[in-house]
Design a protein around this motif. Sequence first.
Motif, PDB file in Angstrom:
ATOM      1  N   LEU A 150     -20.410  18.309  -3.699  1.00 55.62           N
ATOM      2  CA  LEU A 150     -20.530  18.394  -5.097  1.00 55.62           C
ATOM      3  C   LEU A 150     -21.713  17.828  -5.905  1.00 55.62           C
ATOM      4  CD1 LEU A 150     -16.896  17.300  -6.355  1.00 55.62           C
ATOM      5  CD2 LEU A 150     -17.603  19.696  -6.931  1.00 55.62           C
ATOM      6  N   ASP A 151     -22.164  17.038  -4.940  1.00 57.48           N
ATOM      7  CA  ASP A 151     -23.516  16.411  -5.305  1.00 57.48           C
ATOM      8  C   ASP A 151     -24.693  17.330  -4.717  1.00 57.48           C
ATOM      9  OD1 ASP A 151     -22.402  14.144  -6.467  1.00 57.48           O
ATOM     10  OD2 ASP A 151     -22.765  12.823  -4.739  1.00 57.48           O
ATOM     11  N   ALA A 152     -24.569  17.806  -3.472  1.00 57.93           N
ATOM     12  CA  ALA A 152     -25.498  18.571  -3.150  1.00 57.93           C
ATOM     13  C   ALA A 152     -25.721  19.936  -3.824  1.00 57.93           C
ATOM     14  CB  ALA A 152     -25.327  18.887  -1.640  1.00 57.93           C
ATOM     15  N   VAL A 153     -24.736  20.515  -4.098  1.00 49.80           N
ATOM     16  CA  VAL A 153     -24.682  22.069  -4.952  1.00 49.80           C
ATOM     17  C   VAL A 153     -24.187  21.705  -6.298  1.00 49.80           C
ATOM     18  CG1 VAL A 153     -24.442  24.392  -4.462  1.00 49.80           C
ATOM     19  CG2 VAL A 153     -24.268  22.910  -2.498  1.00 49.80           C
ATOM     20  N   PRO A 154     -25.120  21.267  -7.259  1.00 46.75           N
ATOM     21  CA  PRO A 154     -24.435  20.936  -8.700  1.00 46.75           C
ATOM     22  C   PRO A 154     -23.998  22.057  -9.362  1.00 46.75           C
ATOM     23  CG  PRO A 154     -26.924  20.472  -8.464  1.00 46.75           C
ATOM     24  CD  PRO A 154     -26.285  21.026  -7.193  1.00 46.75           C
ATOM     25  N   ASP A 155     -24.217  23.355  -8.910  1.00 43.78           N
ATOM     26  CA  ASP A 155     -24.094  24.549  -9.954  1.00 43.78           C
ATOM     27  C   ASP A 155     -22.958  25.306  -9.149  1.00 43.78           C
ATOM     28  OD1 ASP A 155     -25.539  25.127  -7.748  1.00 43.78           O
ATOM     29  OD2 ASP A 155     -26.960  26.434  -8.928  1.00 43.78           O
ATOM     30  N   VAL A 156     -22.010  24.788  -8.495  1.00 40.16           N
ATOM     31  CA  VAL A 156     -20.870  25.553  -7.944  1.00 40.16           C
ATOM     32  C   VAL A 156     -19.604  24.799  -8.205  1.00 40.16           C
ATOM     33  CG1 VAL A 156     -19.739  26.230  -5.644  1.00 40.16           C
ATOM     34  CG2 VAL A 156     -22.208  26.670  -6.099  1.00 40.16           C
ATOM     35  N   ASN A 157     -18.427  25.607  -8.505  1.00 36.95           N
ATOM     36  CA  ASN A 157     -17.357  24.913  -8.723  1.00 36.95           C
ATOM     37  C   ASN A 157     -16.599  25.065  -7.372  1.00 36.95           C
ATOM     38  OD1 ASN A 157     -17.538  24.718 -11.655  1.00 36.95           O
ATOM     39  ND2 ASN A 157     -17.052  26.961 -12.071  1.00 36.95           N
ATOM     40  N   VAL A 158     -15.588  24.014  -7.229  1.00 31.72           N
ATOM     41  CA  VAL A 158     -14.967  23.918  -5.932  1.00 31.72           C
ATOM     42  C   VAL A 158     -13.173  23.999  -6.222  1.00 31.72           C
ATOM     43  CG1 VAL A 158     -14.170  22.297  -4.129  1.00 31.72           C
ATOM     44  CG2 VAL A 158     -16.676  22.359  -4.927  1.00 31.72           C
ATOM     45  N   VAL A 159     -12.876  24.864  -5.585  1.00 29.73           N
ATOM     46  CA  VAL A 159     -11.320  25.157  -5.375  1.00 29.73           C
ATOM     47  C   VAL A 159     -11.199  24.225  -3.876  1.00 29.73           C
ATOM     48  CG1 VAL A 159      -9.297  26.829  -5.239  1.00 29.73           C
ATOM     49  CG2 VAL A 159     -11.426  27.398  -6.741  1.00 29.73           C
ATOM     50  N   LEU A 160     -10.103  23.099  -4.074  1.00 32.76           N
ATOM     51  CA  LEU A 160      -9.826  22.698  -3.034  1.00 32.76           C
ATOM     52  C   LEU A 160      -8.689  23.605  -2.429  1.00 32.76           C
ATOM     53  CD1 LEU A 160      -8.952  19.068  -4.542  1.00 32.76           C
ATOM     54  CD2 LEU A 160     -11.329  19.779  -3.317  1.00 32.76           C
ATOM     55  N   TYR A 161      -8.613  23.401  -1.024  1.00 30.40           N
ATOM     56  CA  TYR A 161      -7.810  24.334  -0.222  1.00 30.40           C
ATOM     57  C   TYR A 161      -6.998  23.311   0.710  1.00 30.40           C
ATOM     58  CZ  TYR A 161      -6.646  28.263   2.765  1.00 30.40           C
ATOM     59  OH  TYR A 161      -5.822  29.378   3.310  1.00 30.40           O
ATOM     60  N   ASN A 162      -5.635  23.128   0.704  1.00 31.05           N
ATOM     61  CA  ASN A 162      -4.900  22.301   1.367  1.00 31.05           C
ATOM     62  C   ASN A 162      -4.068  23.347   2.287  1.00 31.05           C
ATOM     63  OD1 ASN A 162      -3.667  19.866   2.119  1.00 31.05           O
ATOM     64  ND2 ASN A 162      -1.787  20.558   1.156  1.00 31.05           N
ATOM     65  N   TYR A 163      -4.198  23.206   3.615  1.00 31.46           N
ATOM     66  CA  TYR A 163      -3.747  24.101   4.648  1.00 31.46           C
ATOM     67  C   TYR A 163      -3.354  23.332   5.807  1.00 31.46           C
ATOM     68  CZ  TYR A 163      -2.540  28.678   6.548  1.00 31.46           C
ATOM     69  OH  TYR A 163      -1.810  29.888   7.034  1.00 31.46           O
ATOM     70  N   PRO A 164      -2.806  22.352   6.053  1.00 26.66           N
ATOM     71  CA  PRO A 164      -2.899  21.116   6.978  1.00 26.66           C
ATOM     72  C   PRO A 164      -2.315  21.931   8.510  1.00 26.66           C
ATOM     73  CG  PRO A 164      -0.855  20.791   5.516  1.00 26.66           C
ATOM     74  CD  PRO A 164      -1.924  21.925   4.912  1.00 26.66           C
ATOM     75  N   ILE A 165      -1.745  23.004   8.555  1.00 30.29           N
ATOM     76  CA  ILE A 165      -1.335  23.572   9.599  1.00 30.29           C
ATOM     77  C   ILE A 165      -2.577  24.114  10.198  1.00 30.29           C
ATOM     78  CG2 ILE A 165      -0.711  26.072   8.926  1.00 30.29           C
ATOM     79  CD1 ILE A 165       1.561  26.081  10.771  1.00 30.29           C
ATOM     80  N   ARG A 166      -3.783  24.366   9.613  1.00 31.23           N
ATOM     81  CA  ARG A 166      -4.866  24.793  10.353  1.00 31.23           C
ATOM     82  C   ARG A 166      -5.806  23.890  10.377  1.00 31.23           C
ATOM     83  NH1 ARG A 166      -5.493  30.137  11.070  1.00 31.23           N
ATOM     84  NH2 ARG A 166      -4.025  31.578  10.131  1.00 31.23           N
ATOM     85  N   THR A 167      -6.085  22.773   9.622  1.00 30.82           N
ATOM     86  CA  THR A 167      -7.052  21.666   9.729  1.00 30.82           C
ATOM     87  C   THR A 167      -6.370  20.428  10.110  1.00 30.82           C
ATOM     88  OG1 THR A 167      -6.553  21.040   7.437  1.00 30.82           O
ATOM     89  CG2 THR A 167      -8.158  22.657   7.473  1.00 30.82           C
TER      90      THR A 167
END
Length: 293
Positions: A125-142
């Motif tokens: 968020l700090d590095a790219v201040p003009d983009v919105n973030v959708v978090l992605y919760n997918y623990p079976i893959r990560t």
Amino acid sequence: MQQLKGIMPALVTPFDKNGAVDYDTLGSLVEFQLKQGVTGLVPLGSTGESYALTNDERRQVMATVREVAGNRAMLIAGANGSCTREVIEQVRQARDSGYRNVLVAPPYYAIPTQEELTGHYQAILDAVPDVNVVLYNYPIRTNVEVGYSVLDALQDHDRVIAIKESAGNLLRAIEIGDKYKGKIQLSCGSDDQALDFFLWGATSWICAPANFLAPQIVSFYNKYTSGDLAGAQQIVRSMFPLMNNLESGKFIQKVKYGCELAGFKVGVARMPLLPLTDDEKTEFRKEFEKLLG
């Protein structure tokens, strides 16, 4: 806050017979989705095999989707990697391709703690201040969950707009929809629980099966939002056998085969994923044909 609403296909990446990305077929698939009434498009997610693409291919995929879609749909690009530096590069690449929304899962392989994961998202968020973030919760893959401590830390950030919840845990989805209402939007990422998600506060469904079931899935959403819960339930019930087949294994390969059955030659998945066997195709095709009646 940017609003996520409706059906948003998690797009496959088509490959031709030589294994190269087939951008023409991708454009045709996008156009088909838009004509069915989808409200968003999500390239370069798990189903899009982003991990198997080169950076040049990722850029061209994003460019193709954006060129075809224009302003007819909300665009969310997957931007992922194994470390914070790499993810920031991917987010910047998405921004430079004209995307203002990105879907970001926890870094794979590193297995960060919850505190480290919070720091990871904050650095993006700090590095790219003009983009919105959708978090992605997918623990079976990560192998890492976007836990409540992470959501607590990010809930008041005006550019953390939603979470795609793919853990398969309906109770967790219910808690998120209640606890973070008005702060972090809930998007369904568990395809076999979509109706439950909407009943408990989800406003969108980032949906891989929509690649080949867009008419049915958009119809489900339209019935639900119009108050026809019985009609929405009936569509979901009719899709359960096929959804169960999808969730039984080889998900990406089956979604791509579904596209083939729907008339789109998207090719097979890249290695290490292997093509479906003849028996697997037969079983999937049987459920697909039953659904279409």
